[in-house]
Write a protein that holds these residues in place. Structure first.
Motif, PDB file in Angstrom:
ATOM      1  N   PRO A  29       0.799  -1.238   0.000  1.00 56.80           N
ATOM      2  CA  PRO A  29       0.000   0.000   0.000  1.00 56.80           C
ATOM      3  C   PRO A  29       0.826   1.280   0.000  1.00 56.80           C
ATOM      4  O   PRO A  29       0.499   2.230  -0.724  1.00 56.80           O
ATOM      5  N   ALA A  30       1.915   1.324   0.784  1.00 61.09           N
ATOM      6  CA  ALA A  30       2.740   2.531   0.830  1.00 61.09           C
ATOM      7  C   ALA A  30       3.427   2.778  -0.507  1.00 61.09           C
ATOM      8  O   ALA A  30       3.571   3.927  -0.954  1.00 61.09           O
ATOM      9  N   HIS A  31       3.848   1.702  -1.179  1.00 60.82           N
ATOM     10  CA  HIS A  31       4.483   1.805  -2.498  1.00 60.82           C
ATOM     11  C   HIS A  31       3.460   2.300  -3.524  1.00 60.82           C
ATOM     12  O   HIS A  31       3.761   3.161  -4.360  1.00 60.82           O
ATOM     13  N   ARG A  32       2.252   1.774  -3.439  1.00 58.16           N
ATOM     14  CA  ARG A  32       1.196   2.184  -4.361  1.00 58.16           C
ATOM     15  C   ARG A  32       0.862   3.667  -4.180  1.00 58.16           C
ATOM     16  O   ARG A  32       0.687   4.408  -5.153  1.00 58.16           O
ATOM     17  N   GLU A  33       0.790   4.093  -2.927  1.00 57.29           N
ATOM     18  CA  GLU A  33       0.500   5.502  -2.650  1.00 57.29           C
ATOM     19  C   GLU A  33       1.602   6.408  -3.191  1.00 57.29           C
ATOM     20  O   GLU A  33       1.329   7.474  -3.757  1.00 57.29           O
ATOM     21  N   ALA A  34       2.855   5.976  -3.048  1.00 52.95           N
ATOM     22  CA  ALA A  34       3.973   6.768  -3.566  1.00 52.95           C
ATOM     23  C   ALA A  34       3.892   6.897  -5.079  1.00 52.95           C
ATOM     24  O   ALA A  34       4.183   7.969  -5.641  1.00 52.95           O
ATOM     25  N   LEU A  35       3.495   5.819  -5.763  1.00 51.75           N
ATOM     26  CA  LEU A  35       3.350   5.867  -7.212  1.00 51.75           C
ATOM     27  C   LEU A  35       2.219   6.810  -7.616  1.00 51.75           C
ATOM     28  O   LEU A  35       2.366   7.609  -8.548  1.00 51.75           O
ATOM     29  N   GLU A  36       1.092   6.750  -6.918  1.00 52.06           N
ATOM     30  CA  GLU A  36      -0.026   7.648  -7.207  1.00 52.06           C
ATOM     31  C   GLU A  36       0.395   9.107  -7.053  1.00 52.06           C
ATOM     32  O   GLU A  36       0.058   9.956  -7.893  1.00 52.06           O
ATOM     33  N   GLN A  37       1.135   9.405  -6.006  1.00 55.01           N
ATOM     34  CA  GLN A  37       1.567  10.778  -5.759  1.00 55.01           C
ATOM     35  C   GLN A  37       2.556  11.242  -6.823  1.00 55.01           C
ATOM     36  O   GLN A  37       2.534  12.413  -7.244  1.00 55.01           O
ATOM     37  N   LEU A  38       3.425  10.340  -7.268  1.00 49.76           N
ATOM     38  CA  LEU A  38       4.373  10.680  -8.329  1.00 49.76           C
ATOM     39  C   LEU A  38       3.632  10.968  -9.633  1.00 49.76           C
ATOM     40  O   LEU A  38       3.962  11.915 -10.359  1.00 49.76           O
ATOM     41  N   VAL A  39       2.621  10.160  -9.935  1.00 50.62           N
ATOM     42  CA  VAL A  39       1.825  10.383 -11.144  1.00 50.62           C
ATOM     43  C   VAL A  39       1.105  11.731 -11.061  1.00 50.62           C
ATOM     44  O   VAL A  39       1.078  12.499 -12.025  1.00 50.62           O
ATOM     45  N   ASP A  40       0.533  12.057  -9.903  1.00 50.20           N
ATOM     46  CA  ASP A  40      -0.131  13.353  -9.724  1.00 50.20           C
ATOM     47  C   ASP A  40       0.854  14.500  -9.958  1.00 50.20           C
ATOM     48  O   ASP A  40       0.523  15.492 -10.608  1.00 50.20           O
ATOM     49  N   ALA A  41       2.060  14.347  -9.432  1.00 49.30           N
ATOM     50  CA  ALA A  41       3.076  15.393  -9.611  1.00 49.30           C
ATOM     51  C   ALA A  41       3.461  15.526 -11.079  1.00 49.30           C
ATOM     52  O   ALA A  41       3.718  16.636 -11.573  1.00 49.30           O
ATOM     53  N   THR A  42       3.482  14.411 -11.801  1.00 48.70           N
ATOM     54  CA  THR A  42       3.828  14.438 -13.229  1.00 48.70           C
ATOM     55  C   THR A  42       2.746  15.121 -14.044  1.00 48.70           C
ATOM     56  O   THR A  42       3.037  15.836 -15.011  1.00 48.70           O
ATOM     57  N   TYR A  43       1.476  14.910 -13.676  1.00 41.11           N
ATOM     58  CA  TYR A  43       0.389  15.634 -14.343  1.00 41.11           C
ATOM     59  C   TYR A  43       0.613  17.140 -14.219  1.00 41.11           C
ATOM     60  O   TYR A  43       0.482  17.897 -15.189  1.00 41.11           O
ATOM     61  N   ARG A  44       0.919  17.570 -13.001  1.00 41.13           N
ATOM     62  CA  ARG A  44       1.138  19.007 -12.784  1.00 41.13           C
ATOM     63  C   ARG A  44       2.350  19.491 -13.559  1.00 41.13           C
ATOM     64  O   ARG A  44       2.362  20.604 -14.114  1.00 41.13           O
ATOM     65  N   LEU A  45       3.386  18.647 -13.623  1.00 45.69           N
ATOM     66  CA  LEU A  45       4.592  18.997 -14.369  1.00 45.69           C
ATOM     67  C   LEU A  45       4.276  19.168 -15.852  1.00 45.69           C
ATOM     68  O   LEU A  45       4.740  20.128 -16.498  1.00 45.69           O
ATOM     69  N   ASN A  46       3.503  18.248 -16.421  1.00 41.21           N
ATOM     70  CA  ASN A  46       3.166  18.335 -17.843  1.00 41.21           C
ATOM     71  C   ASN A  46       2.506  19.667 -18.171  1.00 41.21           C
ATOM     72  O   ASN A  46       2.829  20.311 -19.184  1.00 41.21           O
ATOM     73  N   LEU A  47       1.563  20.083 -17.340  1.00 43.88           N
ATOM     74  CA  LEU A  47       0.871  21.346 -17.582  1.00 43.88           C
ATOM     75  C   LEU A  47       1.818  22.522 -17.402  1.00 43.88           C
ATOM     76  O   LEU A  47       1.797  23.481 -18.183  1.00 43.88           O
ATOM     77  N   ALA A  48       2.689  22.450 -16.390  1.00 41.48           N
ATOM     78  CA  ALA A  48       3.633  23.542 -16.157  1.00 41.48           C
ATOM     79  C   ALA A  48       4.609  23.686 -17.325  1.00 41.48           C
ATOM     80  O   ALA A  48       4.918  24.805 -17.748  1.00 41.48           O
ATOM     81  N   VAL A  49       5.085  22.561 -17.864  1.00 39.27           N
ATOM     82  CA  VAL A  49       6.001  22.609 -19.008  1.00 39.27           C
ATOM     83  C   VAL A  49       5.298  23.205 -20.225  1.00 39.27           C
ATOM     84  O   VAL A  49       5.848  24.041 -20.945  1.00 39.27           O
ATOM     85  N   ALA A  50       4.059  22.787 -20.454  1.00 42.09           N
ATOM     86  CA  ALA A  50       3.335  23.233 -21.639  1.00 42.09           C
ATOM     87  C   ALA A  50       2.997  24.717 -21.601  1.00 42.09           C
ATOM     88  O   ALA A  50       2.878  25.360 -22.654  1.00 42.09           O
ATOM     89  N   THR A  51       2.854  25.283 -20.409  1.00 41.33           N
ATOM     90  CA  THR A  51       2.378  26.662 -20.301  1.00 41.33           C
ATOM     91  C   THR A  51       3.411  27.619 -19.700  1.00 41.33           C
ATOM     92  O   THR A  51       3.115  28.807 -19.546  1.00 41.33           O
ATOM     93  N   SER A  52       4.602  27.128 -19.374  1.00 42.04           N
ATOM     94  CA  SER A  52       5.607  27.994 -18.739  1.00 42.04           C
ATOM     95  C   SER A  52       5.998  29.158 -19.639  1.00 42.04           C
ATOM     96  O   SER A  52       6.186  29.005 -20.845  1.00 42.04           O
ATOM     97  N   ASP A  53       6.149  30.332 -19.016  1.00 43.91           N
ATOM     98  CA  ASP A  53       6.555  31.536 -19.738  1.00 43.91           C
ATOM     99  C   ASP A  53       7.854  32.099 -19.164  1.00 43.91           C
ATOM    100  O   ASP A  53       8.119  33.300 -19.261  1.00 43.91           O
ATOM    101  N   LEU A  54       8.650  31.230 -18.560  1.00 42.22           N
ATOM    102  CA  LEU A  54       9.914  31.665 -17.962  1.00 42.22           C
ATOM    103  C   LEU A  54      10.985  31.818 -19.031  1.00 42.22           C
ATOM    104  O   LEU A  54      10.840  31.353 -20.168  1.00 42.22           O
ATOM    105  N   ASP A  55      12.107  32.439 -18.646  1.00 41.01           N
ATOM    106  CA  ASP A  55      13.143  32.740 -19.639  1.00 41.01           C
ATOM    107  C   ASP A  55      13.974  31.509 -19.976  1.00 41.01           C
ATOM    108  O   ASP A  55      13.860  30.451 -19.346  1.00 41.01           O
ATOM    109  N   GLU A  56      14.819  31.635 -20.985  1.00 39.84           N
ATOM    110  CA  GLU A  56      15.575  30.511 -21.522  1.00 39.84           C
ATOM    111  C   GLU A  56      16.460  29.846 -20.488  1.00 39.84           C
ATOM    112  O   GLU A  56      16.560  28.606 -20.432  1.00 39.84           O
TER     113      GLU A  56
END
Length: 215
Positions: free
Chosen positions: A16-43
């Motif tokens: 269960p603890a391993h499964r929860e860690a994987l779920e949290q990593l996937v959630d963080a990756t979803y947020r990362l995907n959106l941040a990468v796609a919409t980031s307006d930071l400099d080079e």
């Protein structure tokens, strides 16, 4: 249950603890995907972030499976019986994350989702392919919740209006008819009180060996 070998990509093989860690990593990756796609930071910041992500990819890739982790076949049926939501794409960041709830004694399913910039097709609208994918998933897990192993034989989509981004939409599906190994289902997407997509599908029940996996 079958005595076949345990599928190593079933999340039920994880503690269960391993499964929860994987779920949290996937959630963080979803947020990362959106941040990468919409980031307006400099080079400079983008290049620094790329280096950090390369390091994370190397670390996570040090030991891998042949396929992504996935839920057990029995999970939708169990969620239906317990009256709990079933989470789609909870263990892989590739798909579209939704939570589905079963209704009408499990003969219907409903979910809510807010499409964002990652799902854009026409300007400020959800891509039609995403809508078709979601309906195939929603109707598929509805049939799976009946303890039926079935494949999509036909899925017809009627695009009625643009589905706007950044607004909650509702997905709905229901089983309409059964005949032998054939199961018919229909569904739709609504946004802001407007039905934007309608779908109807034919699913064919197939034989498939049950793979044993401890819960």
């Amino acid at each position: 249950m079958s005595t076949a070998a345990i599928d190593p990509t079933r999340v039920t093989t994880l503690e269960p603890a391993h499964r929860e860690a994987l779920e949290q990593l996937v959630d963080a990756t979803y947020r990362l995907n959106l941040a990468v796609a919409t980031s307006d930071l400099d080079e400079a910041v983008l290049r620094e972030a790329r280096a950090q992500l390369d390091a994370v990819s190397d670390r996570l890739g040090a030991r891998t499976r042949t396929r992504a982790m996935r839920n057990s076949f029995e999970a939708p049926r169990q969620a239906r019986r317990e009256g709990t939501p079933y989470r789609l794409c909870g263990y892989t960041p590739w798909g579209v994350p939704i939570e589905a709830r079963f209704e009408d004694d499990g003969q219907a399913v409903r979910s809510r989702f807010v499409p964002n910039a990652l799902h854009e097709g026409p300007p400020d609208g959800m891509h039609g392919g995403v809508g078709g994918y979601l309906m195939d998933c929603v109707l598929g897990i509805l049939i799976q919740a009946q303890d039926k192993r079935a494949v999509t034989a036909r899925l017809e989509i009627d695009y009625r209006a643009r589905t706007p981004l950044d607004q909650e939409m509702e997905l709905y599906g229901r089983i309409t008819r059964r005949e032998g190994r054939k199961i018919w289902a229909e569904g739709w997407i609504e946004s802001g009180g407007t039905r934007t997509l309608e779908a109807s599908g034919l699913f064919i029940e197939i034989e498939h060996p049950v793979v044993s996996a401890a819960r």
